[in-house]
Design a protein around this motif. Structure first.
Motif, PDB file in Angstrom:
ATOM      1  N   ILE A 220       0.845  -1.192   0.000  1.00  0.00           N
ATOM      2  CA  ILE A 220       0.000   0.000   0.000  1.00  0.00           C
ATOM      3  C   ILE A 220       0.885   1.248   0.000  1.00  0.00           C
ATOM      4  O   ILE A 220       1.771   1.393   0.845  1.00  0.00           O
ATOM      5  CB  ILE A 220      -0.918   0.030   1.227  1.00  0.00           C
ATOM      6  CG1 ILE A 220      -1.701  -1.285   1.343  1.00  0.00           C
ATOM      7  CG2 ILE A 220      -1.875   1.220   1.160  1.00  0.00           C
ATOM      8  CD1 ILE A 220      -2.412  -1.433   2.671  1.00  0.00           C
ATOM      9  N   PHE A 221       0.620   2.140  -0.939  1.00  0.00           N
ATOM     10  CA  PHE A 221       1.346   3.403  -1.016  1.00  0.00           C
ATOM     11  C   PHE A 221       0.426   4.531  -0.552  1.00  0.00           C
ATOM     12  O   PHE A 221      -0.718   4.631  -0.983  1.00  0.00           O
ATOM     13  CB  PHE A 221       1.821   3.657  -2.446  1.00  0.00           C
ATOM     14  CG  PHE A 221       3.123   2.979  -2.779  1.00  0.00           C
ATOM     15  CD1 PHE A 221       4.198   3.712  -3.257  1.00  0.00           C
ATOM     16  CD2 PHE A 221       3.283   1.610  -2.604  1.00  0.00           C
ATOM     17  CE1 PHE A 221       5.401   3.093  -3.572  1.00  0.00           C
ATOM     18  CE2 PHE A 221       4.475   0.978  -2.905  1.00  0.00           C
ATOM     19  CZ  PHE A 221       5.550   1.730  -3.396  1.00  0.00           C
ATOM     20  N   GLU A 222       0.951   5.374   0.321  1.00  0.00           N
ATOM     21  CA  GLU A 222       0.177   6.450   0.930  1.00  0.00           C
ATOM     22  C   GLU A 222       0.257   7.721   0.092  1.00  0.00           C
ATOM     23  O   GLU A 222       1.334   8.108  -0.363  1.00  0.00           O
ATOM     24  CB  GLU A 222       0.704   6.725   2.342  1.00  0.00           C
ATOM     25  CG  GLU A 222      -0.036   7.816   3.092  1.00  0.00           C
ATOM     26  CD  GLU A 222      -1.480   7.421   3.345  1.00  0.00           C
ATOM     27  OE1 GLU A 222      -2.345   7.870   2.561  1.00  0.00           O
ATOM     28  OE2 GLU A 222      -1.742   6.689   4.314  1.00  0.00           O
ATOM     29  N   PHE A 223      -0.917   8.369  -0.091  1.00  0.00           N
ATOM     30  CA  PHE A 223      -0.963   9.626  -0.847  1.00  0.00           C
ATOM     31  C   PHE A 223      -1.660  10.746  -0.087  1.00  0.00           C
ATOM     32  O   PHE A 223      -1.920  11.804  -0.664  1.00  0.00           O
ATOM     33  CB  PHE A 223      -1.677   9.394  -2.188  1.00  0.00           C
ATOM     34  CG  PHE A 223      -0.888   8.539  -3.143  1.00  0.00           C
ATOM     35  CD1 PHE A 223       0.075   9.104  -3.967  1.00  0.00           C
ATOM     36  CD2 PHE A 223      -1.093   7.166  -3.199  1.00  0.00           C
ATOM     37  CE1 PHE A 223       0.815   8.317  -4.838  1.00  0.00           C
ATOM     38  CE2 PHE A 223      -0.365   6.372  -4.061  1.00  0.00           C
ATOM     39  CZ  PHE A 223       0.598   6.957  -4.892  1.00  0.00           C
ATOM     40  N   GLN A 224      -1.954  10.557   1.185  1.00  0.00           N
ATOM     41  CA  GLN A 224      -2.559  11.627   1.965  1.00  0.00           C
ATOM     42  C   GLN A 224      -1.547  12.746   2.211  1.00  0.00           C
ATOM     43  O   GLN A 224      -0.330  12.518   2.237  1.00  0.00           O
ATOM     44  CB  GLN A 224      -3.073  11.087   3.302  1.00  0.00           C
ATOM     45  CG  GLN A 224      -4.221  10.116   3.153  1.00  0.00           C
ATOM     46  CD  GLN A 224      -4.803   9.715   4.492  1.00  0.00           C
ATOM     47  OE1 GLN A 224      -5.713  10.352   5.005  1.00  0.00           O
ATOM     48  NE2 GLN A 224      -4.288   8.632   5.052  1.00  0.00           N
ATOM     49  N   LYS A 225      -2.057  13.932   2.421  1.00  0.00           N
ATOM     50  CA  LYS A 225      -1.209  15.099   2.568  1.00  0.00           C
ATOM     51  C   LYS A 225      -0.377  15.045   3.839  1.00  0.00           C
ATOM     52  O   LYS A 225      -0.828  14.541   4.880  1.00  0.00           O
ATOM     53  CB  LYS A 225      -2.081  16.367   2.579  1.00  0.00           C
ATOM     54  CG  LYS A 225      -1.302  17.660   2.432  1.00  0.00           C
ATOM     55  CD  LYS A 225      -2.261  18.831   2.254  1.00  0.00           C
ATOM     56  CE  LYS A 225      -1.490  20.123   1.988  1.00  0.00           C
ATOM     57  NZ  LYS A 225      -2.430  21.260   1.764  1.00  0.00           N
TER      58      LYS A 225
END
Length: 277
Positions: A220-225
């Motif tokens: 899983i790759f995170e893209f939240q700010k």
């Protein structure tokens, strides 16, 4: 307007190499609104998504809205998984709440959604955040594994696939418990691999176990700010963007080229923001 927001062009070819599964998390209830569903499916088409992890609300959403989502997914050849979980579930070895959710899916699949059923259940059960785990991590990890095994067996009795989400450091708590979790409690294991400085080495033990038991490992790759949930620039690709994330995933998968490893985007809303930049 379905994909008017997407002006950025990038290659998704690396994601489609060997393992063709590309997953997307969707936690928002508003996707059940018609215009939001169009937006979601436009995004998934652009990102070559083949699997959607969708949160299903406990109340307030008409069953027909859920069926619309499932039918659109079926038409787009996208598998839908019921995204759910609570940290306390891992403390109940009888898995009462997990069984309740599984029963909800089973009822839906055998009635309204019979023509386009939910494929499985995605358990995001973060028991390591509970006070019991903090006080006694090894015992709590063992209880968690027992609970997940019970939930898994019940889900399989209903014909559902199970994906279990974990952080990348459980091997440091007890490698034997992690072995049992991957062997007996899931069809796939998903890893929250959120440290860009150590993405390859951080999942070494999980890769070995997934290979041992012939199961896919989802990274899983995170893209939240940055700043949201205390995320730092070392843990999210919000600023870096999609191309950098995909490049790093390509490096990771090339390193573990004899393993089955797939990619997941976390999650819908920050991806809209990134693609609008």
């Amino acid at each position: 307007m379905i994909i008017g927001l997407i002006a950025v062009v990038f290659s998704t070819s690396i994601l489609m190499k060997d393992n063709k599964t590309v997953s997307l998390f969707s936690w928002e209830n508003q996707v059940y609104q018609e215009n939001q569903i169009d937006k979601l499916f436009g995004l998934m088409n652009q990102l070559s998504v083949t699997r959607l992890y969708q949160q299903f609300p406990n109340e307030g959403i008409n069953t027909n809205d859920i069926l619309t989502l499932l039918q659109r997914a079926d038409e787009s050849n996208i598998d839908v998984y019921y995204l759910t979980g609570d940290g306390t579930w891992g403390l109940d070895e009888m898995a009462v709440d997990m069984k309740t959710k599984i029963d909800e899916i089973d009822i839906l699949n055998h009635t309204s959604a019979k023509e386009f059923p939910i494929k499985g259940i995605y358990f995001d059960v973060e028991t390591y955040l509970t006070e019991q785990w903090i006080q006694n991590p090894k015992e709590s990890f063992n209880n968690y594994v027992n609970a997940m095994v019970t939930g898994y067996r019940y889900a399989k009795s209903k014909g559902l696939r199970v994906i279990v989400c974990i952080p990348n450091w459980l091997d440091e708590v007890n490698i034997d418990s992690l072995d049992n979790l991957i062997q007996y409690a899931c069809d796939e294991i998903a890893i929250m691999n959120y440290d860009k400085r150590n993405e390859i080495n951080a999942i070494k033990e999980e890769v070995l176990l997934s290979k041992k038991y012939h199961k896919n490992l989802e990274c899983i790759f995170e893209f939240q700010k940055e700043g949201y949930h205390q995320l730092t620039s070392n843990e999210t690709y919000y600023t870096d963007g999609l191309d950098v994330a995909m490049h790093n995933f390509d490096l990771l998968r090339d390193y573990y080229q004899d393993a089955s490893i797939s990619f997941a985007y976390h999650y819908v809303n920050p991806l809209y923001e990134i693609l609008e930049r």
